[in-house]
Each structure stands twice: as structure tokens, then as C-alpha cells.
Enzyme design. Sequence first.
Site, PDB file in Angstrom:
ATOM      1  NE  ARG A  97      -4.148   0.847   2.220  1.00  0.00           N
ATOM      2  CZ  ARG A  97      -5.002   0.145   2.937  1.00  0.00           C
ATOM      3  NH1 ARG A  97      -4.615  -0.474   4.034  1.00  0.00           N
ATOM      4  NH2 ARG A  97      -6.264   0.044   2.566  1.00  0.00           N
ATOM      5  CD  GLU A 198      -5.798  10.713  14.114  1.00  0.00           C
ATOM      6  OE1 GLU A 198      -5.632   9.853  14.993  1.00  0.00           O
ATOM      7  OE2 GLU A 198      -5.546  10.510  12.917  1.00  0.00           O
TER       8      GLU A 198
HETATM    9  I1  8IG Z   1      -3.009   1.230  13.521  1.00  0.00           I
HETATM   10  O1  8IG Z   1      -5.088   6.152  16.099  1.00  0.00           O
HETATM   11  C1  8IG Z   1      -3.615   3.115  13.596  1.00  0.00           C
HETATM   12  N1  8IG Z   1      -3.596   3.874  12.513  1.00  0.00           N
HETATM   13  N2  8IG Z   1      -4.850   8.334  12.070  1.00  0.00           N
HETATM   14  N3  8IG Z   1      -4.975   7.238  14.114  1.00  0.00           N
HETATM   15  C2  8IG Z   1      -4.675   7.238  12.785  1.00  0.00           C
HETATM   16  N4  8IG Z   1      -4.200   6.169  12.167  1.00  0.00           N
HETATM   17  C3  8IG Z   1      -4.039   5.063  12.904  1.00  0.00           C
HETATM   18  C4  8IG Z   1      -4.316   4.983  14.260  1.00  0.00           C
HETATM   19  C5  8IG Z   1      -4.817   6.136  14.901  1.00  0.00           C
HETATM   20  N5  8IG Z   1      -4.031   3.740  14.684  1.00  0.00           N
END
Ligand code: 8IG
Length: 277
Positions: A97, A198
Amino acid sequence: MLTTEINPLDAPETNPFDVAATAAQEIADATGVAHHDIALTLGSGWGKAADLIGETTHTIPAQEITGFSAPALAGHAGMLRSVLLPTGKRALVIGARTHYYEGHGVRRVVHSVRTAAATGATTMILTNGAGGIRETWKPGTPVLISDHINLTADSPLEGATFIDLTDLYSTRLRDLARGIDPTLDEGVYCQFRGPHYETPAEVQMAKVIGGHIVGMSTALEAIAARQAGMEVLGMSLITNLAAGIQKTPLSHGEVLEAGQAAEATISALLASIVAAL
Ligand code: 8IG
């Protein structure tokens, strides 16, 4: 293609669908399989499904195919597999990916989906590892994606291409998945750009605007799949509660660990869903 070559997708004048058609022909030549029926992108935690759905007859390093990028993480050579399902159908498994956060542009992000469509696939299964906003989702919970909110402010569509996204995540396929596992929950996936996780405030925003899952993939790919006329099934593995929902800081190691712990169960679930398609 070789990593030192220029990716044809990066030239604005190239038609990305021509590049996808070339890639699909190369896959047909390398596998001797002229037509694939379904395609699966296996995100973190879902990789073992490739071994469970059927017999892998061919494995191709993705970067040998036109338009695909070199692996973002060293030692993580992305593989494309052609898998013969017990039903006689053919699956293209995409273990490579390209994420939007890599900064190579959205054409590269959706190239695997467009290539899958060009091989003939009419069903696109998109999986990922993601953060959960609902506190009841313990790490290791698989969740159906019911809809998405695209927070990248980008689109794989170029020009005045108005594509309807009502029922983007097929109700029929979600019902089929719940027929296999009636306990499956569903939620709205918010694609953030990443690669940072985030802030707690951003997670609260996602919650207020109707999101349940936060991640860094899938939405742009789903849009491209719909443009190509494919039926889309999306599934997230909740590997962590989103920032601020869980009280401790997020660690990539923890996220990988939760993925590994759940991998056998969720891969078996996905294999059962594929068998029922
Ligand atoms: I695995 O908490 C995973 N990928 N944006 N936030 C975001 N992407 C993620 C998260 C997460 N956990």
C-alpha cells in the site's frame, strides 16, 4: 518497474488509467491469469488472510509492476499475489500500500486499486489498522466501515469527474459479512493525512462530525474503486483507542502488537467472508 526509473504516474500528462492497464497486462503476463475477480488490500493486522483464502499460485514484488512504488519501509517489500479460491474465482491480493502521507501524490495511492479494476476485479476489499473512537471497541476488534469522511482535502478524481458516493461501502457486502459474524459492529472511517497520529482535539472533532474510526488510508482508495465501478467492502482492525480516548500515549509498537495478537482471528473472519462472496 525498477526503483531508479521515473514513475509514469508522476508525469501530469500521463493518463493514470493507461498506466493501470499496463500494470494489469504485466500481472496477466507474470501470472498467466488473464482475469481476476476480486481484489484485497491487506493492511496492518490482516496479512495472514492471504494464506487462508486459497492457494497462492504467483507472487510478484509490487515494484516490478509499472506504477507501483518501492516499499516505504525498508525490508517491507510489498507483494502482489494471485490466489486461486476454492470457488474457482481468482483473487488479487495487494500487500503493498502506498500511503497518502508518503507524499507521492494521490495517483500513486490509488494505483493498486485501478490496477485491480483493470485486471477485471469487480469487488474491492479494503482493510486497515486504525484507531477507535468508541470506547467499547477493545484493541483487536474488527469493524465494518459503513461510510467515510475524507479529511485529506484531496481526491483521486481529476477534472470535472462527479462520482456518486452514496452506499460507497456496499450495504450488500456489509450484510454478507454480518452473516458470517453477527457481532460485527460498523462505523464511519475518517481518513487523516498522517503520518502523525491525531491530537485529542482532532479526535473530538472527528467524533463530533460523525466519525468512529481514525486512520490514514482507505477513503481515497474507496473513491477510486467506486469510480472504477467496483463494489467496496471496507474493514478496520481497531488496534488502539484514538488519542485522548485512551489515556496513555499511542505507540507504534503497541499498535503493531495489537495487530499481531488479533491477526489469526480477523484473517480467518476475512477468509470466511471471501468464501461467501
Ligand atoms: I493502527 O489512532 C492506527 N492507525 N490516524 N490514528 C490514525 N491512524 C491510525 C491509528 C490512529 N491507529
